[in-house]
Structures are given as C-alpha cells and as structure tokens.
Design a protein around this motif. Sequence first.
Motif, PDB file in Angstrom:
ATOM      1  N   ASN A 142     -13.133  19.701  -1.774  1.00 38.14           N
ATOM      2  CA  ASN A 142     -14.545  20.079  -1.675  1.00 38.14           C
ATOM      3  C   ASN A 142     -14.866  21.244  -2.608  1.00 38.14           C
ATOM      4  O   ASN A 142     -15.921  21.259  -3.250  1.00 38.14           O
ATOM      5  N   LYS A 143     -13.970  22.205  -2.698  1.00 35.26           N
ATOM      6  CA  LYS A 143     -14.187  23.340  -3.604  1.00 35.26           C
ATOM      7  C   LYS A 143     -14.209  22.873  -5.059  1.00 35.26           C
ATOM      8  O   LYS A 143     -15.041  23.310  -5.854  1.00 35.26           O
ATOM      9  N   LEU A 144     -13.300  21.966  -5.410  1.00 31.86           N
ATOM     10  CA  LEU A 144     -13.263  21.462  -6.785  1.00 31.86           C
ATOM     11  C   LEU A 144     -14.519  20.658  -7.114  1.00 31.86           C
ATOM     12  O   LEU A 144     -15.062  20.770  -8.212  1.00 31.86           O
ATOM     13  N   LYS A 145     -14.969  19.867  -6.164  1.00 35.51           N
ATOM     14  CA  LYS A 145     -16.200  19.099  -6.385  1.00 35.51           C
ATOM     15  C   LYS A 145     -17.400  20.023  -6.547  1.00 35.51           C
ATOM     16  O   LYS A 145     -18.263  19.802  -7.410  1.00 35.51           O
ATOM     17  N   ALA A 146     -17.467  21.069  -5.722  1.00 37.26           N
ATOM     18  CA  ALA A 146     -18.560  22.029  -5.830  1.00 37.26           C
ATOM     19  C   ALA A 146     -18.520  22.742  -7.181  1.00 37.26           C
ATOM     20  O   ALA A 146     -19.564  22.934  -7.825  1.00 37.26           O
ATOM     21  N   GLN A 147     -17.326  23.105  -7.618  1.00 32.84           N
ATOM     22  CA  GLN A 147     -17.182  23.778  -8.907  1.00 32.84           C
ATOM     23  C   GLN A 147     -17.582  22.840 -10.045  1.00 32.84           C
ATOM     24  O   GLN A 147     -18.230  23.263 -11.008  1.00 32.84           O
ATOM     25  N   ALA A 148     -17.219  21.569  -9.942  1.00 31.09           N
ATOM     26  CA  ALA A 148     -17.604  20.592 -10.966  1.00 31.09           C
ATOM     27  C   ALA A 148     -19.116  20.412 -10.997  1.00 31.09           C
ATOM     28  O   ALA A 148     -19.719  20.316 -12.075  1.00 31.09           O
ATOM     29  N   ASN A 149     -19.733  20.386  -9.824  1.00 36.76           N
ATOM     30  CA  ASN A 149     -21.190  20.251  -9.773  1.00 36.76           C
ATOM     31  C   ASN A 149     -21.878  21.467 -10.376  1.00 36.76           C
ATOM     32  O   ASN A 149     -22.883  21.342 -11.077  1.00 36.76           O
ATOM     33  N   GLU A 150     -21.348  22.652 -10.105  1.00 37.21           N
ATOM     34  CA  GLU A 150     -21.911  23.879 -10.682  1.00 37.21           C
ATOM     35  C   GLU A 150     -21.789  23.869 -12.203  1.00 37.21           C
ATOM     36  O   GLU A 150     -22.733  24.236 -12.914  1.00 37.21           O
ATOM     37  N   ALA A 166       0.832  -1.198   0.000  1.00 44.29           N
ATOM     38  CA  ALA A 166       0.000   0.000   0.000  1.00 44.29           C
ATOM     39  C   ALA A 166       0.867   1.250   0.000  1.00 44.29           C
ATOM     40  O   ALA A 166       0.509   2.271  -0.578  1.00 44.29           O
ATOM     41  N   GLN A 167       2.024   1.184   0.634  1.00 46.49           N
ATOM     42  CA  GLN A 167       2.897   2.348   0.697  1.00 46.49           C
ATOM     43  C   GLN A 167       3.709   2.524  -0.585  1.00 46.49           C
ATOM     44  O   GLN A 167       4.214   3.589  -0.857  1.00 46.49           O
ATOM     45  N   ASP A 168       3.826   1.462  -1.372  1.00 48.95           N
ATOM     46  CA  ASP A 168       4.597   1.546  -2.604  1.00 48.95           C
ATOM     47  C   ASP A 168       3.863   2.295  -3.713  1.00 48.95           C
ATOM     48  O   ASP A 168       4.469   2.696  -4.687  1.00 48.95           O
ATOM     49  N   LYS A 169       2.557   2.467  -3.552  1.00 47.15           N
ATOM     50  CA  LYS A 169       1.791   3.170  -4.586  1.00 47.15           C
ATOM     51  C   LYS A 169       2.219   4.632  -4.626  1.00 47.15           C
ATOM     52  O   LYS A 169       2.469   5.245  -3.580  1.00 47.15           O
ATOM     53  N   PRO A 170       2.300   5.206  -5.816  1.00 47.09           N
ATOM     54  CA  PRO A 170       2.665   6.624  -5.889  1.00 47.09           C
ATOM     55  C   PRO A 170       1.526   7.493  -5.356  1.00 47.09           C
ATOM     56  O   PRO A 170       0.354   7.126  -5.408  1.00 47.09           O
ATOM     57  N   ALA A 171       1.864   8.615  -4.832  1.00 45.70           N
ATOM     58  CA  ALA A 171       0.878   9.538  -4.286  1.00 45.70           C
ATOM     59  C   ALA A 171       0.070  10.139  -5.439  1.00 45.70           C
ATOM     60  O   ALA A 171       0.621  10.557  -6.453  1.00 45.70           O
ATOM     61  N   THR A 172      -1.238  10.164  -5.271  1.00 45.22           N
ATOM     62  CA  THR A 172      -2.105  10.744  -6.294  1.00 45.22           C
ATOM     63  C   THR A 172      -2.376  12.203  -5.950  1.00 45.22           C
ATOM     64  O   THR A 172      -2.093  12.664  -4.839  1.00 45.22           O
ATOM     65  N   LEU A 173      -2.947  12.894  -6.886  1.00 43.38           N
ATOM     66  CA  LEU A 173      -3.271  14.302  -6.672  1.00 43.38           C
ATOM     67  C   LEU A 173      -4.295  14.441  -5.553  1.00 43.38           C
ATOM     68  O   LEU A 173      -4.236  15.368  -4.748  1.00 43.38           O
ATOM     69  N   LYS A 174      -5.215  13.497  -5.484  1.00 38.86           N
ATOM     70  CA  LYS A 174      -6.235  13.519  -4.443  1.00 38.86           C
ATOM     71  C   LYS A 174      -5.588  13.410  -3.064  1.00 38.86           C
ATOM     72  O   LYS A 174      -6.028  14.044  -2.115  1.00 38.86           O
ATOM     73  N   ASP A 175      -4.550  12.602  -2.949  1.00 37.41           N
ATOM     74  CA  ASP A 175      -3.851  12.450  -1.673  1.00 37.41           C
ATOM     75  C   ASP A 175      -3.086  13.717  -1.304  1.00 37.41           C
ATOM     76  O   ASP A 175      -2.944  14.039  -0.123  1.00 37.41           O
ATOM     77  N   LEU A 176      -2.587  14.417  -2.289  1.00 29.05           N
ATOM     78  CA  LEU A 176      -1.759  15.596  -2.031  1.00 29.05           C
ATOM     79  C   LEU A 176      -2.581  16.841  -1.699  1.00 29.05           C
ATOM     80  O   LEU A 176      -2.105  17.729  -0.993  1.00 29.05           O
ATOM     81  N   LEU A 177      -3.821  16.927  -2.210  1.00 29.43           N
ATOM     82  CA  LEU A 177      -4.644  18.112  -1.980  1.00 29.43           C
ATOM     83  C   LEU A 177      -5.348  18.023  -0.630  1.00 29.43           C
ATOM     84  O   LEU A 177      -5.685  16.948  -0.155  1.00 29.43           O
ATOM     85  N   SER A 178      -5.598  19.177  -0.052  1.00 31.59           N
ATOM     86  CA  SER A 178      -6.315  19.200   1.216  1.00 31.59           C
ATOM     87  C   SER A 178      -7.803  18.952   0.979  1.00 31.59           C
ATOM     88  O   SER A 178      -8.305  19.062  -0.138  1.00 31.59           O
ATOM     89  N   GLN A 179      -8.505  18.627   2.028  1.00 29.42           N
ATOM     90  CA  GLN A 179      -9.934  18.315   1.931  1.00 29.42           C
ATOM     91  C   GLN A 179     -10.724  19.555   1.483  1.00 29.42           C
ATOM     92  O   GLN A 179     -11.683  19.438   0.727  1.00 29.42           O
ATOM     93  N   ASP A 180     -10.329  20.745   1.938  1.00 27.14           N
ATOM     94  CA  ASP A 180     -11.018  21.978   1.534  1.00 27.14           C
ATOM     95  C   ASP A 180     -10.932  22.184   0.025  1.00 27.14           C
ATOM     96  O   ASP A 180     -11.922  22.522  -0.627  1.00 27.14           O
ATOM     97  N   VAL A 181      -9.744  21.995  -0.509  1.00 27.49           N
ATOM     98  CA  VAL A 181      -9.539  22.181  -1.941  1.00 27.49           C
ATOM     99  C   VAL A 181     -10.354  21.144  -2.725  1.00 27.49           C
ATOM    100  O   VAL A 181     -10.979  21.463  -3.733  1.00 27.49           O
TER     101      VAL A 181
END
Length: 85
Positions: A31-39, A14-29
């Motif tokens: 949520n904002k991206l999801k809200a923008q996508a929904n809009e 599990a630790q050998d997997k490369p870090a994804t963008l989702k893992d690197l971004l904070s939860q606030d960011v």
Amino acid sequence: MAKKRNSSSTAPAAQDKPATLKDLLSQDVLNKLKAQANEAQAEQDKRKEDERQRALEAKKAEQKKLDNNFEHLLNNSNLDWHKYK
C-alpha cells in the motif's frame, strides 16, 4: 457414466510457481509503494501541465509582441484592398 476429474492435479501447479515480490511483501508495504507511485505520477502530471502552461504563455507573449510589430503585420497582411472598397 461420466468420469470424475482429478482436482488435485491443478493444485500442485499453483504451488510450483515461484514466489513473486508481491507475494513476499506485506500488505502495508504494498500500500505504501502504491501510494508513493501515485504521488510520483501526480507530480509528473503536474510538471507536464506546468510546462504546457508556460509554453502557452510564451506563445501568447510572442504573438502579442508580433501584433505590435508593424513590419510583421505588413508582411503578413492580405494586400488585396479591392475587396474592401
């Protein structure tokens, strides 16, 4: 006797997997991206509905125009008047 499985062999995988963008971004960011996508999706759906409504109105206007055109009605009418006697 049953052999014990070594659980530590799955943990490094599990630790050998490369870090994804989702893992690197904070939860606030995220949520904002999801809200923008929904809009954006809602706005696109609204545009499609508006376009469909305009096409429907144009079709109704064209049909109304053709219904008032005697030549069109005569060409498209059933000319078998015997069944109406």
